[in-house]
Design a protein around this motif. Structure first.
Motif, PDB file in Angstrom:
ATOM      1  N   LYS A  99       0.857  -1.185  -0.098  1.00  0.00           N
ATOM      2  CA  LYS A  99      -0.068  -0.014   0.051  1.00  0.00           C
ATOM      3  C   LYS A  99       0.800   1.304  -0.064  1.00  0.00           C
ATOM      4  N   ILE A 100       1.984   1.321  -0.824  1.00  0.00           N
ATOM      5  CA  ILE A 100       2.703   2.238  -1.150  1.00  0.00           C
ATOM      6  C   ILE A 100       2.609   2.454  -2.530  1.00  0.00           C
ATOM      7  N   GLU A 101       2.661   3.817  -2.870  1.00  0.00           N
ATOM      8  CA  GLU A 101       2.756   4.395  -4.301  1.00  0.00           C
ATOM      9  C   GLU A 101       4.142   3.768  -4.958  1.00  0.00           C
ATOM     10  N   PRO A 102       4.167   3.372  -6.312  1.00  0.00           N
ATOM     11  CA  PRO A 102       5.389   2.693  -6.981  1.00  0.00           C
ATOM     12  C   PRO A 102       6.660   3.525  -6.808  1.00  0.00           C
ATOM     13  N   TYR A 103       6.641   4.793  -6.964  1.00  0.00           N
ATOM     14  CA  TYR A 103       7.678   5.743  -6.930  1.00  0.00           C
ATOM     15  C   TYR A 103       8.094   5.721  -5.809  1.00  0.00           C
ATOM     16  N   LYS A 104       7.094   6.108  -4.862  1.00  0.00           N
ATOM     17  CA  LYS A 104       7.574   6.349  -3.418  1.00  0.00           C
ATOM     18  C   LYS A 104       8.223   4.973  -2.835  1.00  0.00           C
ATOM     19  N   LEU A 105       7.803   3.898  -3.184  1.00  0.00           N
ATOM     20  CA  LEU A 105       8.519   2.434  -2.713  1.00  0.00           C
ATOM     21  C   LEU A 105       9.586   2.255  -3.558  1.00  0.00           C
ATOM     22  N   PHE A 106       9.819   2.676  -4.468  1.00  0.00           N
ATOM     23  CA  PHE A 106      11.319   2.903  -5.331  1.00  0.00           C
ATOM     24  C   PHE A 106      12.275   3.472  -4.302  1.00  0.00           C
ATOM     25  N   GLN A 107      11.913   4.877  -4.024  1.00  0.00           N
ATOM     26  CA  GLN A 107      12.625   5.768  -3.202  1.00  0.00           C
ATOM     27  C   GLN A 107      12.942   5.201  -1.994  1.00  0.00           C
ATOM     28  N   LYS A 108      12.170   4.561  -1.092  1.00  0.00           N
ATOM     29  CA  LYS A 108      12.303   3.618   0.057  1.00  0.00           C
ATOM     30  C   LYS A 108      13.349   2.541   0.080  1.00  0.00           C
ATOM     31  N   ILE A 109      13.172   1.785  -1.290  1.00  0.00           N
ATOM     32  CA  ILE A 109      14.016   0.775  -1.552  1.00  0.00           C
ATOM     33  C   ILE A 109      15.557   1.271  -1.776  1.00  0.00           C
ATOM     34  N   ILE A 110      15.617   2.193  -2.448  1.00  0.00           N
ATOM     35  CA  ILE A 110      16.949   2.820  -2.621  1.00  0.00           C
ATOM     36  C   ILE A 110      17.727   3.287  -1.594  1.00  0.00           C
ATOM     37  N   ASN A 111      16.698   3.696  -0.325  1.00  0.00           N
ATOM     38  CA  ASN A 111      17.488   4.235   0.775  1.00  0.00           C
ATOM     39  C   ASN A 111      17.885   3.061   1.707  1.00  0.00           C
ATOM     40  N   HIS A 112      17.377   2.021   1.462  1.00  0.00           N
ATOM     41  CA  HIS A 112      17.631   0.699   2.363  1.00  0.00           C
ATOM     42  C   HIS A 112      18.393  -0.402   1.551  1.00  0.00           C
ATOM     43  N   ILE A 113      18.723   0.014   0.196  1.00  0.00           N
ATOM     44  CA  ILE A 113      19.578  -1.015  -0.375  1.00  0.00           C
ATOM     45  C   ILE A 113      20.932  -1.054  -0.098  1.00  0.00           C
ATOM     46  N   GLU A 114      21.364  -2.436   0.165  1.00  0.00           N
ATOM     47  CA  GLU A 114      22.801  -2.623   0.605  1.00  0.00           C
ATOM     48  C   GLU A 114      23.571  -3.107  -0.702  1.00  0.00           C
ATOM     49  N   LYS A 115      24.940  -3.333  -0.323  1.00  0.00           N
ATOM     50  CA  LYS A 115      25.731  -3.915  -1.554  1.00  0.00           C
ATOM     51  C   LYS A 115      25.834  -2.892  -2.758  1.00  0.00           C
ATOM     52  N   LYS A 116      25.895  -1.729  -2.503  1.00  0.00           N
ATOM     53  CA  LYS A 116      25.973  -0.743  -3.493  1.00  0.00           C
ATOM     54  C   LYS A 116      27.052  -0.716  -4.495  1.00  0.00           C
ATOM     55  N   ASN A 117      27.944  -1.452  -4.188  1.00  0.00           N
ATOM     56  CA  ASN A 117      29.067  -1.438  -4.982  1.00  0.00           C
ATOM     57  C   ASN A 117      28.760  -2.298  -6.433  1.00  0.00           C
ATOM     58  N   ILE A 118      27.655  -2.884  -6.422  1.00  0.00           N
ATOM     59  CA  ILE A 118      27.203  -3.603  -7.444  1.00  0.00           C
ATOM     60  C   ILE A 118      26.642  -2.801  -8.712  1.00  0.00           C
ATOM     61  N   TYR A 119      26.202  -1.870  -8.027  1.00  0.00           N
ATOM     62  CA  TYR A 119      25.308  -0.847  -8.988  1.00  0.00           C
ATOM     63  C   TYR A 119      25.942   0.306  -9.548  1.00  0.00           C
ATOM     64  N   LYS A 120      25.680   0.592 -10.952  1.00  0.00           N
ATOM     65  CA  LYS A 120      26.178   1.861 -11.435  1.00  0.00           C
ATOM     66  C   LYS A 120      24.940   2.730 -11.219  1.00  0.00           C
ATOM     67  N   LYS A 121      23.821   2.518 -11.511  1.00  0.00           N
ATOM     68  CA  LYS A 121      22.575   3.224 -11.221  1.00  0.00           C
ATOM     69  C   LYS A 121      21.616   2.618 -11.327  1.00  0.00           C
ATOM     70  N   ILE A 122      20.470   2.874 -10.374  1.00  0.00           N
ATOM     71  CA  ILE A 122      19.330   2.331 -10.339  1.00  0.00           C
ATOM     72  C   ILE A 122      18.079   3.502 -10.461  1.00  0.00           C
TER      73      ILE A 122
END
Length: 580
Positions: free
Chosen positions: A52-75
């Protein structure tokens, strides 16, 4: 290395931090276009509705909590609800070192190890193998190869049809026609036996005295009569000798020691019937012994009866299969049993399985998997047969493919010596037949096409094999010892990055086939890998790059591609060649 799994777990962990009760699986797919990243989260809208979270807001929350950021160039986020993921070149480069130095391409064994029985091929005695046996044989063999590669203990089971009514018919016919001396002196071929089988079947269906005599011989054979057993052994020997020649030609790993025919379970059958009666699972009715199963209903809605012993005290296939399940669990200690048989046998297997469970012959934890497959069809979309309507013999199909491949190679390379021509023709011919079958989803029928099968373009064995030989040729021309290069691979060009990612997806493909028994996934992967290399070859100079570092890097990437193609084809039971 399983990149999708790493991304999936990483995002799922972020979602748990957002909502501790989260337990829905994230779906990661490969992006079709580079502007959408290398990978995408494909079910963000579904997840957002659950949380029950709007898709873009959920995306922002995921980015804030995501780990292993050395894998990603950009999301990045794209409407209406996708997460597009770009992988860092440096991370890919680092991960490519593992398959480069590993003989297993960095793929780890699966623990805990399990005993897995794979039931495949299963030809009949006194009959030549036909095209219908091809799929079971080669698809089963791929599953066996992959499970063994992952460290599982695989028990090959060639459940041959070496028991039953047909042997009574054959013995009676051989005796009536004074052919037993010829049989004992090895003067009857498998072709002869098949003709005798057809003639004995006609007589059995039309002559009551002959059918009565045949049934009497069956009972004698089941009771261990020496005379009948000696004839039976000879029939089995002649048949399987020819079958092993076909297995060898097909590069299939079935050997004599893997034969587990119906006869193996014959000594168990009387005890199984008595025990089922003792447990009150089976009852006697009109002289026969029957198990009624509430789980299966007949056309009028009554419990279905499974006969396990006939009036004449003869046993049936269902009795053999019950004993087979019991043997595989109690003697072979199977944790998982995989069958490669026709879909029409599914209900029969399930009934025998249900009875074995009721009798506590097998554990509830034992897994049964029935991997069915479709048929090989001709261009008119009917079963693939000869012009006369007979089923095509597998040996004839393989020989025809070898001849066609040899003639094709002869046209392309008229100066090739006879010895090399014969060897290459055999490898290409057999590979083409196998790959053509394996590249189709096993659950579907497919149309047999010689031209497509032997083409050097598209998703075919010759195309993949040629891609491999081209890489080998490039590596041979190099003055740099590519297999000793210490520096990491440099990834700058898009075609280099795409090829690197595809190489690292190899483990994901293997695990998928181990789970589902779907070799076409490997074929599709190898075709894509070969296509990606072709694109890389066209866009990136390998041998003549001005910078030595770039030259070394691209040689290393080429070597890794060849190594992966060879391992992939090997797991399909397909040979590679260094020159084509």
């Amino acid at each position: 290395m399983n990149i999708k799994y790493i991304i999936k777990k990483n995002i799922e962990q972020a979602l748990i931090k957002i909502n501790s009760n989260y337990n829905y699986k994230v779906l990661i797919i490969s992006s079709k276009k580079i502007e959408f990243g290398h990978y995408q989260v494909d079910n963000l809208i579904k997840i957002s509705s659950i949380l029950k979270i709007e898709p873009y807001k959920l995306f922002q929350k995921i980015i804030n909590h995501i780990e292993k950021k050395n894998i990603y160039k950009k999301i990045i986020f794209s409407h209406p609800g996708f997460i597009n993921i770009f992988i860092k070149n440096e991370w890919l480069s680092e991960k490519l070192e593992i398959p480069f130095i590993s003989s297993r391409l960095g793929i780890k064994y699966i623990y805990p190890k399990k005993n897995i029985v794979v039931d495949y091929s299963s030809p009949n005695i006194a009959k030549e193998m036909h095209v219908g046996h091809l799929r079971s044989t080669i698809i089963g063999d791929v599953t066996v190869r992959i499970l063994e590669f992952l460290g599982q203990k695989v028990i090959r089971a060639n459940h041959i049809g070496d028991w039953g009514t047909q042997f009574g018919m054959l013995i009676a016919y051989l005796e009536d026609n004074k052919l037993l001396k010829k049989l004992k002196k090895n003067l009857l071929s498998l072709k002869d036996l098949e003709k005798i089988y057809c003639q004995s079947k006609k007589k059995y269906d039309s002559n009551e005295l002959f059918s009565k005599k045949s049934r009497e011989f069956v009972v004698k054979l089941q009771n261990g009569d020496q005379y009948c057993c000696s004839i039976w052994k000879k029939l089995v020997s002649i048949t399987m000798l020819e079958n092993y020649k076909i297995y060898k030609k097909l590069n299939v790993t079935l050997e004599k020691k893997h034969t587990m025919g119906e006869s193996l379970y014959n000594p168990m059958l009387p005890k199984v019937v008595e025990d089922l009666k003792k447990q009150k699972i089976a009852i006697e009715k009109n002289g026969a012994t029957i198990v009624f199963l509430d789980e299966f209903k007949n056309r009028i809605g009554d419990s279905m009866g499974v006969i396990i012993q006939k009036k004449d005290k003869g046993f049936l296939y269902s009795t053999t299969d019950i004993a087979c399940f019991k043997y595989r669990y109690q003697n072979l200690h199977a944790d998982r049993i995989i069958y490669y048989t026709d879909s029409r046998q599914y209900q029969h297997l399930l009934q025998s399985w249900t009875i074995a469970k009721k009798a506590n012959y097998i554990s509830k934890r034992l897994l049964l998997e029935h991997h069915t497959f479709g048929m090989m069809l001709s261009k008119n979309k009917r079963p693939f047969k000869t012009r006369d309507g007979d089923t095509i013999k597998l040996s004839d199909l393989l020989n025809e493919s070898i001849n066609r491949a040899t003639n094709l190679i002869k046209k392309k390379k008229p100066n090739l010596c006879k010895k090399k021509l014969i060897k290459l023709g055999k490898i290409i011919g057999i590979s083409a037949v196998k790959y053509s079958d394996l590249s189709k989803n096993r659950n579907t029928n497919y149309i047999f096409d010689w031209n497509k099968m032997l083409s050097f373009e598209g998703n075919t064995a010759p195309y993949i094999q040629y891609a491999y030989t081209r890489i080998i040729s490039i590596l041979k021309k190099s003055t740099i010892p590519f297999h000793k290069i210490k520096m990491k691979i440099i990834l700058n060009e898009e075609s280099e990055i795409n090829l690197a990612i595809k190489i690292l997806e190899f483990e994901e493909i293997i695990l998928l086939i181990a789970k589902n028994g779907t070799p076409h996934v490997m074929c599709k992967y190898l075709y894509q890998l070969s296509t990606y290399f072709s694109n890389f070859y066209e866009n990136c100079s390998i041998l003549f790059s001005e910078k030595i570092k770039i030259r070394k890097s691209r040689l290393k990437l080429s070597f890794l591609t060849a190594k992966t193609i060879k391992k992939g084809l090997n797991l399909l039971g397909i040979k590679t060649v260094k020159k084509m």
